[in-house]
Design a protein around this motif. Structure first.
Motif, PDB file in Angstrom:
ATOM      1  N   TYR A 134     -32.485  49.886 -26.088  1.00  0.00           N
ATOM      2  CA  TYR A 134     -32.516  51.039 -25.202  1.00  0.00           C
ATOM      3  C   TYR A 134     -32.446  50.570 -23.746  1.00  0.00           C
ATOM      4  O   TYR A 134     -33.084  49.584 -23.373  1.00  0.00           O
ATOM      5  N   ASP A 135     -31.709  51.328 -22.954  1.00  0.00           N
ATOM      6  CA  ASP A 135     -31.619  51.040 -21.521  1.00  0.00           C
ATOM      7  C   ASP A 135     -32.861  51.503 -20.785  1.00  0.00           C
ATOM      8  O   ASP A 135     -33.167  50.997 -19.702  1.00  0.00           O
ATOM      9  N   LEU A 136     -33.580  52.450 -21.375  1.00  0.00           N
ATOM     10  CA  LEU A 136     -34.835  52.946 -20.805  1.00  0.00           C
ATOM     11  C   LEU A 136     -35.810  53.236 -21.929  1.00  0.00           C
ATOM     12  O   LEU A 136     -35.474  53.920 -22.903  1.00  0.00           O
ATOM     13  N   ILE A 137     -37.005  52.681 -21.820  1.00  0.00           N
ATOM     14  CA  ILE A 137     -38.124  53.085 -22.666  1.00  0.00           C
ATOM     15  C   ILE A 137     -39.143  53.727 -21.736  1.00  0.00           C
ATOM     16  O   ILE A 137     -39.557  53.120 -20.744  1.00  0.00           O
ATOM     17  N   TYR A 138     -39.516  54.972 -22.046  1.00  0.00           N
ATOM     18  CA  TYR A 138     -40.377  55.738 -21.158  1.00  0.00           C
ATOM     19  C   TYR A 138     -41.617  56.205 -21.913  1.00  0.00           C
ATOM     20  O   TYR A 138     -41.525  56.711 -23.032  1.00  0.00           O
ATOM     21  N   ASP A 139     -42.767  56.032 -21.280  1.00  0.00           N
ATOM     22  CA  ASP A 139     -44.050  56.383 -21.892  1.00  0.00           C
ATOM     23  C   ASP A 139     -44.893  57.130 -20.868  1.00  0.00           C
ATOM     24  O   ASP A 139     -45.329  56.560 -19.869  1.00  0.00           O
ATOM     25  N   SER A 140     -45.117  58.405 -21.131  1.00  0.00           N
ATOM     26  CA  SER A 140     -45.978  59.207 -20.260  1.00  0.00           C
ATOM     27  C   SER A 140     -47.221  59.616 -21.034  1.00  0.00           C
ATOM     28  O   SER A 140     -47.273  60.676 -21.645  1.00  0.00           O
ATOM     29  N   GLY A 141     -48.228  58.737 -21.036  1.00  0.00           N
ATOM     30  CA  GLY A 141     -49.512  59.093 -21.622  1.00  0.00           C
ATOM     31  C   GLY A 141     -49.826  58.540 -22.988  1.00  0.00           C
ATOM     32  O   GLY A 141     -50.864  58.877 -23.559  1.00  0.00           O
ATOM     33  N   CYS A 142     -48.977  57.681 -23.539  1.00  0.00           N
ATOM     34  CA  CYS A 142     -49.256  57.075 -24.849  1.00  0.00           C
ATOM     35  C   CYS A 142     -50.077  55.788 -24.705  1.00  0.00           C
ATOM     36  O   CYS A 142     -51.086  55.599 -25.392  1.00  0.00           O
ATOM     37  N   PHE A 143     -49.666  54.921 -23.791  1.00  0.00           N
ATOM     38  CA  PHE A 143     -50.255  53.585 -23.667  1.00  0.00           C
ATOM     39  C   PHE A 143     -51.770  53.623 -23.475  1.00  0.00           C
ATOM     40  O   PHE A 143     -52.496  52.821 -24.070  1.00  0.00           O
ATOM     41  N   HIS A 144     -52.288  54.558 -22.667  1.00  0.00           N
ATOM     42  CA  HIS A 144     -53.724  54.530 -22.387  1.00  0.00           C
ATOM     43  C   HIS A 144     -54.572  55.037 -23.561  1.00  0.00           C
ATOM     44  O   HIS A 144     -55.802  54.982 -23.495  1.00  0.00           O
ATOM     45  N   HIS A 145     -53.934  55.518 -24.627  1.00  0.00           N
ATOM     46  CA  HIS A 145     -54.678  55.907 -25.830  1.00  0.00           C
ATOM     47  C   HIS A 145     -54.694  54.809 -26.886  1.00  0.00           C
ATOM     48  O   HIS A 145     -55.226  55.022 -27.986  1.00  0.00           O
ATOM     49  N   LEU A 146     -54.130  53.652 -26.582  1.00  0.00           N
ATOM     50  CA  LEU A 146     -54.122  52.552 -27.543  1.00  0.00           C
ATOM     51  C   LEU A 146     -55.368  51.689 -27.403  1.00  0.00           C
ATOM     52  O   LEU A 146     -55.797  51.390 -26.290  1.00  0.00           O
ATOM     53  N   PRO A 147     -55.953  51.227 -28.522  1.00  0.00           N
ATOM     54  CA  PRO A 147     -57.020  50.240 -28.431  1.00  0.00           C
ATOM     55  C   PRO A 147     -56.463  48.922 -27.906  1.00  0.00           C
ATOM     56  O   PRO A 147     -55.262  48.651 -28.038  1.00  0.00           O
ATOM     57  N   PRO A 148     -57.304  48.081 -27.313  1.00  0.00           N
ATOM     58  CA  PRO A 148     -56.792  46.862 -26.658  1.00  0.00           C
ATOM     59  C   PRO A 148     -55.907  45.981 -27.528  1.00  0.00           C
ATOM     60  O   PRO A 148     -54.889  45.465 -27.049  1.00  0.00           O
ATOM     61  N   HIS A 149     -56.246  45.824 -28.804  1.00  0.00           N
ATOM     62  CA  HIS A 149     -55.462  44.910 -29.636  1.00  0.00           C
ATOM     63  C   HIS A 149     -54.049  45.416 -29.891  1.00  0.00           C
ATOM     64  O   HIS A 149     -53.151  44.626 -30.192  1.00  0.00           O
ATOM     65  N   ARG A 150     -53.825  46.719 -29.756  1.00  0.00           N
ATOM     66  CA  ARG A 150     -52.494  47.251 -30.010  1.00  0.00           C
ATOM     67  C   ARG A 150     -51.544  47.044 -28.834  1.00  0.00           C
ATOM     68  O   ARG A 150     -50.362  47.391 -28.930  1.00  0.00           O
ATOM     69  N   ARG A 151     -52.037  46.464 -27.742  1.00  0.00           N
ATOM     70  CA  ARG A 151     -51.109  46.038 -26.694  1.00  0.00           C
ATOM     71  C   ARG A 151     -50.147  44.982 -27.243  1.00  0.00           C
ATOM     72  O   ARG A 151     -49.000  44.873 -26.789  1.00  0.00           O
ATOM     73  N   ILE A 152     -50.620  44.211 -28.218  1.00  0.00           N
ATOM     74  CA  ILE A 152     -49.761  43.209 -28.853  1.00  0.00           C
ATOM     75  C   ILE A 152     -48.581  43.902 -29.532  1.00  0.00           C
ATOM     76  O   ILE A 152     -47.425  43.491 -29.385  1.00  0.00           O
ATOM     77  N   SER A 153     -48.874  44.968 -30.267  1.00  0.00           N
ATOM     78  CA  SER A 153     -47.816  45.730 -30.934  1.00  0.00           C
ATOM     79  C   SER A 153     -46.891  46.373 -29.912  1.00  0.00           C
ATOM     80  O   SER A 153     -45.666  46.444 -30.123  1.00  0.00           O
TER      81      SER A 153
END
Length: 246
Positions: A134-153
């Protein structure tokens, strides 16, 4: 005897299980939580309105991003996906909630927008469903609902799907304004995410250090009658991938 840890994904799934069933709003239990959240479309929730993020509109207006293939993570009722499609992007949009996606699909039909909607966990969807790069991946409000370990995913998803030269846009809770500022370890001790994690600019730069920063600022406050969504308790960030991630 339970001996099921062999891969990194096994470890991540074990850590998922340390949280209360309704704490991880991106899991199957999270899908039920979001379905209930989106069930009443008349609720006075600012991001229920069919308005794109002011930052996304600004990136387009200034030519920081140009039409191509886009992935909208945690698309909700589709407000940013619709704006991207109207700007000429080919859009894939993902959300856990069937209720949110039904709303988004209805809006897309009304607008005549050919958006591909996908229901499920973006980390688990196959390459046949999310056909990057993808030329753009956009996230408005998903990332801050992830537990810390899922930053790896999350970083693995960017590694797999973001094109060289592509952009990653993010909107998330700003420390000091919204979200929990507990240290990462404390979320595991308490088995809760407390509504979402707050981030500082330095923490975002560090987490996404494999990407080049284009812009990182607070979101502008938009009045109710504005055609754009904007809340000052959020960071908006735009990063660019200069090469394949390590």
């Amino acid at each position: 005897m339970d001996r099921k840890i062999r891969t990194i994904e096994d470890v991540l799934e074990l850590l998922d299980g340390l949280f209360a069933p309704d704490a991880d709003r991106w899991t199957a239990d999270g899908a039920r939580w979001w379905d209930a959240f989106y069930a009443d479309r008349a609720k006075p929730v600012p991001f229920f309105a069919a308005k794109p993020d002011e930052s996304l509109a600004d990136y387009l207006e200034r030519g920081l991003i140009v039409p191509g293939r886009a992935l909208d993570l945690g698309c909700g009722p589709g407000r940013n996906a619709l704006h991207l499609a109207a700007a000429g992007f080919q859009v894939d949009a993902v959300d856990l909630s069937p209720t949110a996606l039904a709303w988004a699909a209805g809006r897309a039909r009304e607008a005549g927008a050919a958006i591909r909607f996908h229901c499920g966990d973006a980390f688990a969807l196959t390459g046949a469903e999310l056909t990057g790069p993808y030329d753009l991946i956009y996230d408005s409000g998903c990332f801050h609902h992830l537990p810390p370990h899922r930053r790896i995913s999350y970083l693995a998803l960017l590694d797999r799907l973001l094109a060289p030269g592509g952009h990653f846009g993010l909107t998330c809770f700003a420390a000091g304004a919204m979200g929990s500022e507990l240290p990462d370890a404390d979320f595991y001790h308490q088995s809760r995410l407390h509504g979402g994690l707050a981030y500082t600019p330095d923490s975002l730069r560090w987490i996404f250090s494999e990407l080049a920063q284009v812009e990182l600022r607070r979101m502008r406050d938009e009045p109710d009658d504005s055609p754009l969504f904007g809340e000052p308790f959020l960071w908006t960030a735009l990063f660019r991938r200069t090469a394949w991630l390590a």
